[in-house]
Design an enzyme around this catalytic site. Sequence first.
Site, PDB file in Angstrom:
ATOM      1  N   ASN A   1       0.801  -1.225   0.000  1.00  0.00           N
ATOM      2  CA  ASN A   1       0.000   0.000   0.000  1.00  0.00           C
ATOM      3  C   ASN A   1       0.839   1.284   0.000  1.00  0.00           C
ATOM      4  OD1 ASN A   1      -1.610  -2.160   1.940  1.00  0.00           O
ATOM      5  ND2 ASN A   1      -2.875  -1.183   0.378  1.00  0.00           N
TER       6      ASN A   1
ATOM      7  N   MET B   1       1.174   6.865   0.567  1.00  0.00           N
ATOM      8  CA  MET B   1       0.455   5.761   1.166  1.00  0.00           C
ATOM      9  C   MET B   1      -0.986   5.786   0.684  1.00  0.00           C
ATOM     10  SD  MET B   1       0.371   4.715   5.070  1.00  0.00           S
ATOM     11  CE  MET B   1       0.165   2.996   5.451  1.00  0.00           C
ATOM     12  N   CYS B   2      -1.475   4.610   0.361  1.00  0.00           N
ATOM     13  CA  CYS B   2      -2.853   4.503  -0.091  1.00  0.00           C
ATOM     14  C   CYS B   2      -3.729   4.228   1.107  1.00  0.00           C
ATOM     15  CB  CYS B   2      -2.962   3.367  -1.113  1.00  0.00           C
ATOM     16  SG  CYS B   2      -4.633   2.873  -1.427  1.00  0.00           S
ATOM     17  N   LEU B   3      -4.488   5.197   1.492  1.00  0.00           N
ATOM     18  CA  LEU B   3      -5.351   5.045   2.658  1.00  0.00           C
ATOM     19  C   LEU B   3      -6.756   5.458   2.270  1.00  0.00           C
ATOM     20  CD1 LEU B   3      -3.687   6.487   5.867  1.00  0.00           C
ATOM     21  CD2 LEU B   3      -4.572   4.203   5.511  1.00  0.00           C
TER      22      LEU B   3
ATOM     23  N   ASP C   1      -6.308  -3.597  -2.164  1.00  0.00           N
ATOM     24  CA  ASP C   1      -6.419  -2.167  -2.452  1.00  0.00           C
ATOM     25  C   ASP C   1      -5.013  -1.590  -2.588  1.00  0.00           C
ATOM     26  OD1 ASP C   1      -7.852   0.089  -2.915  1.00  0.00           O
ATOM     27  OD2 ASP C   1      -8.002   0.666  -0.820  1.00  0.00           O
TER      28      ASP C   1
END
Lengths: 522, 152
Positions: free
Chosen positions: B78, B87-89, B121
């Site tokens: 992520n 960062m993929c949040l 994700d």
Amino acid sequence: MSAQSYDTFVLAFSDPAINSADPQRARVDGNSSFEIFDDSHVQTLSSNNGEGDIEGLLYVPDLLPSDLCFHMSTSYIPINVTRLSDLPATEYLYVAIAPWISARCALSYLAAAQGATAFMFYHPDNGSSTPPPVSDPSWDLGDGGRWKAQNKFPVYAIPGLEGAIIMQELAQYNGNSSNPLIQGILAYEQFDQSDYVRLYTSFGTDGSSNLPSLWAFLLIVLGIVIVLIGTTSFSMHFFQRRHRNALRRRVERGEVDLESLGIKRSTPVSQEEIDKLPTYIYTPSSDTPKETTANPPNHSSPASSDPLPSQTFYSQSSCTICLEDFIPNEDKVRSLPCHHIYHPQCIDTHLSSRSSRCPVCMAQVLPRKNEPITYAMVRAERRIRERERRERGEDADGQWSSNLRGRFESGRRVFSMPVPHVFSGSNNEHTRSQIEMDTVGGGARAASSPLRLPNLATLEMSGAQSEDPRLPPANGYPRRALILRQATRPRPGQSLEDEETERWARMPTWRRALGTIFPGFR
Amino acid sequence: MAQKRIAKEYSELQKKPLEGMKISLPSEADMHQWQILIDGPKGSPYEGGVFTLHLSLPTEYPFKPPTLSFKTKIYHPNVTNDDKGSMCLGMLRADEWKPSSKIDAVLSFAKALLLEPQADDAVEGGIAREYKENKKEFVKNAKAWTKQYAKR
């Protein structure tokens, strides 16, 4: 062209060789002379060159006396029957007629009839009123159908009985005025005694009903296809519409929120709409909060007719946007329809610039009425609902009434969430954390309105807090829900509505048309 | 409002720090840029490492989401494997962000993501695939990177 009917009648006409400038012709009344009209028994053996009007003076082609068929025909053909030599050489078209004695004789007759507009055959020994069908082997000339191309005129078959009668009449209506029958007709019709009286035949090839059978077949198939497409389209529209109306009702009842599902794009709220939301002076006592005069008096807000549940109201001691505590008896607070309260300056910025949803529970602030709901939204909502149900391991029976399901789910959420103090009830706990705020909000909403979506805000938070020693470890449910939510999104930062609009704009016209006809088609 | 809320959140986090995290301001004059030192959580392949994160709060905060990036290279599905380290949040996406979300929740989420990456994700497809299909190899790589880049 194939013929549907033929009409053979008596025609009186002036001799074109004498009077070509002013030709006279008169159809003699069939009742006093002869006429056969048949519109149901004509068979088309060959439709070659059968264009336009097919008609002409009737005659029997001459065979050479050396031809065997010449002798074979004598029993069927009267001696003084009309021959080509009995007809005027110009001005008129000719239709040949002959008995179909054998394949060989038929070929002889066809060869002798060159120059005719059409040929009529009949089975002389067949007394039935219907000629055999075209596929009957008796019409086979043994050359695989080549004869059709060799003859430049159409060939028709008429019933044997009618053919025999015509053949007899063809001998009657022949010759000149020395024939008393001819003389009488010429006198009656006031023609010159040197004029002609002969049989005349015209074929009815009109109308669309005489399309070749292949075309008729194609038309039938086309018709069936159109009907099928029509009924499919209709039923798809019908079911999609029903689902859409069901979803609309649920949206209006507040059971579902399309924006928080990422299906509809968020729409900021106008200042006018924001002003309609009630404001209060925050009071920590258990008295019913009083509305401020700032609220337009002519507008009946939901809170003024239905006072806020005090439990909910006082459990919110600070504004979750600026994180400042509400100052009792001093701070003005704005209450959203979900009963979450904020400083007006905080929430107004959010509503007018960002989204029409409550920052805590994502519930809609705008009344959800008469919104456009597309079929794609309906499908997306069903997909999400089904996946949610699978996630929870429920049966995919869909038989529950949404009402029952709503009650079940809101109850389930309140009691099974891994956060212990859902209804802590303590009013002025100043150290209350954001997480608890969210949870209280969710609980209050579940109790007040049967909004059936899992409170994703709560899920995200409690998922994140699973490492927090203050909270018991999450049981895995929130994390799953979070993954579900992310997987459900079409693309980050985009609602399904945006996605659909974009997709629609990219689509070629035929795909759009297809999508309109079959609303469920993707 | 942004300044006040950020200051409040900052002081709350200083008073009651999150476990395994040190928060500081690289520049005292700019409250919008935070530096976070986060210990690799116990039981994760990042254990023993210390990661530097950068949290940037927009002027419209809390109406717009903050952005979080790893300054220390990390082997994680992520987190982008470039010098940005984005960062993929989910909760930091513009359309999912809620003003009521707080920074401690964001940081807690980041830490939880270290413990349990979300391969479905992911921003790094290759690492995500490895995480799903060959967990052993993933752990080995993540440990090696931690040793190489995140040494305390």
